[in-house]
Scaffold this active site. Structure first.
Site, PDB file in Angstrom:
ATOM      1  N   LYS A   1     -51.972 -40.245 -60.856  1.00 54.88           N
ATOM      2  CA  LYS A   1     -53.154 -40.091 -59.128  1.00 54.88           C
ATOM      3  C   LYS A   1     -54.525 -39.676 -59.729  1.00 54.88           C
ATOM      4  CE  LYS A   1     -52.765 -35.980 -57.988  1.00 54.88           C
ATOM      5  NZ  LYS A   1     -52.136 -34.484 -57.716  1.00 54.88           N
TER       6      LYS A   1
ATOM      7  N   LYS B   1     -62.535 -31.138 -60.386  1.00 55.33           N
ATOM      8  CA  LYS B   1     -61.359 -31.153 -61.378  1.00 55.33           C
ATOM      9  C   LYS B   1     -61.263 -33.211 -60.880  1.00 55.33           C
ATOM     10  CE  LYS B   1     -56.614 -30.458 -62.423  1.00 55.33           C
ATOM     11  NZ  LYS B   1     -55.399 -30.304 -61.015  1.00 55.33           N
TER      12      LYS B   1
ATOM     13  N   SER C   1     -54.651 -31.416 -56.493  1.00 51.37           N
ATOM     14  CA  SER C   1     -55.524 -31.852 -56.481  1.00 51.37           C
ATOM     15  C   SER C   1     -55.594 -33.021 -55.375  1.00 51.37           C
ATOM     16  CB  SER C   1     -54.783 -32.768 -57.815  1.00 51.37           C
ATOM     17  OG  SER C   1     -54.801 -31.492 -58.905  1.00 51.37           O
TER      18      SER C   1
END
Length: 301
Positions: free
Chosen positions: A243, A173, A98
């Site tokens: 995060k 994402k 990610s």
């Protein structure tokens, strides 16, 4: 085809297990000696050092963030650069971490100078989906690169969605996880209000899920994990969610605007991370919000 896989953490190890089923010559590496030992103990092929990754056609990274990916590939303070040297000419890096789309776009240009192609392919789904190979995978790559990578990615996921050019998958994402976090936060607050009003919470969940308020949190988290006596374990870490929210939040300078709800979600998860255990599940945000709004519940007092 020779594939290297870097990152044998909670998601990376089960993904590598599935990759090896289709590509048995694949080799993995992780900075952690414990992670390498655990994987090798399963009979998986693991390099003892990063220099053991050589002659590869594809390198897959599954690391904490884009900075770690850059450091792994191009080197950093005290680090060993995999590029040049590890990949054959015309090789491809697939970043399944990610990462920030801004970092990905920058890294793509730097790798191109070495004759290496970058594709971003982040995943959606928790550890059980990584284990059984049913992850949803987003892919940012040209048509020609996507054609080469599709069978590799299908060995680890059940759904593959093309998103456009490199960096678009990481952007989508990040936005998906922001949307999930916002829905989870709203569902948690609605349940806190319902509990304070003395409503039947089982019935309240039924109302959500047959009405316009339903979302993935109401459908797959509330009754399954978050009602009285629930385990509050949805399979994704609260700190990982924080995060990912940081990635979306960090786009505001590039965008020139900062959506208020994104800012609120980001600040709320950062506040929760400051007081909750580093291994807390993302569903613990509900108990954090309840304590903040009405005080400790019977479960947490």
């Amino acid at each position: 085809m020779k594939i290297g896989f870097i990152g044998l953490g909670a998601m990376g190890l089960p993904m590598f297990r599935n990759l090896v089923k289709q590509y048995p010559d694949s080799i993995a590496y992780d900075l952690s000696a414990e992670a390498r030992t655990r994987a090798a103990g399963e009979g998986l092929r693991v390099a003892a050092t990063a220099s053991g990754l050589r002659g590869l056609d594809i390198v897959i990274t599954m690391l904490p963030n884009g900075a770690a990916v850059r450091g792994c590939l191009l080197g950093g303070p005290g680090g060993t650069a995999l590029i040049p040297g590890s990949l054959n000419e015309g090789g491809i890096v697939i970043d399944m971490s990610s990462s920030s789309p801004l970092d990905t776009a920058s890294l793509s240009k730097d790798l191109e100078a070495h004759g290496i192609i970058l594709a971003d392919a982040p995943v959606s789904g928790s550890i059980p989906k990584a284990r059984d190979g049913t992850l949803s995978i987003m892919l940012g790559a040209s048509d020609a690169v996507a054609e080469r990578l599709t069978p590799v990615l299908q060995s680890m996921g059940g759904t593959l969605i093309r998103t456009g050019a490199v960096s678009t998958a990481h952007a989508m994402k990040a936005l998906n996880n922001y949307l999930y976090a916002a829905g989870l936060m709203a569902a948690s607050e609605a349940m806190i209000i319902g509990k304070t009003l003395g409503l039947n919470l089982e019935t309240l969940v039924d109302v959500f899920n047959c009405s316009s308020g339903r979302n993935v949190a109401t459908e797959t988290k509330l009754r399954q994990h978050m009602l009285e006596g629930g385990d509050f374990k949805g399979g994704f870490g609260l700190h990982l969610m924080a995060k990912d929210l940081g990635i979306s939040h960090g786009l505001h300078e590039h965008l020139g605007f900062l959506p208020a709800q994104l800012d609120l979600c980001h600040r709320t998860w950062q506040d929760a991370c400051a007081v909750l255990d580093k291994n807390a599940d993302n569903l613990e945000i509900a108990r954090f919000l309840e304590e903040r709004l009405v005080g400790p519940s019977a479960d947490t007092a």
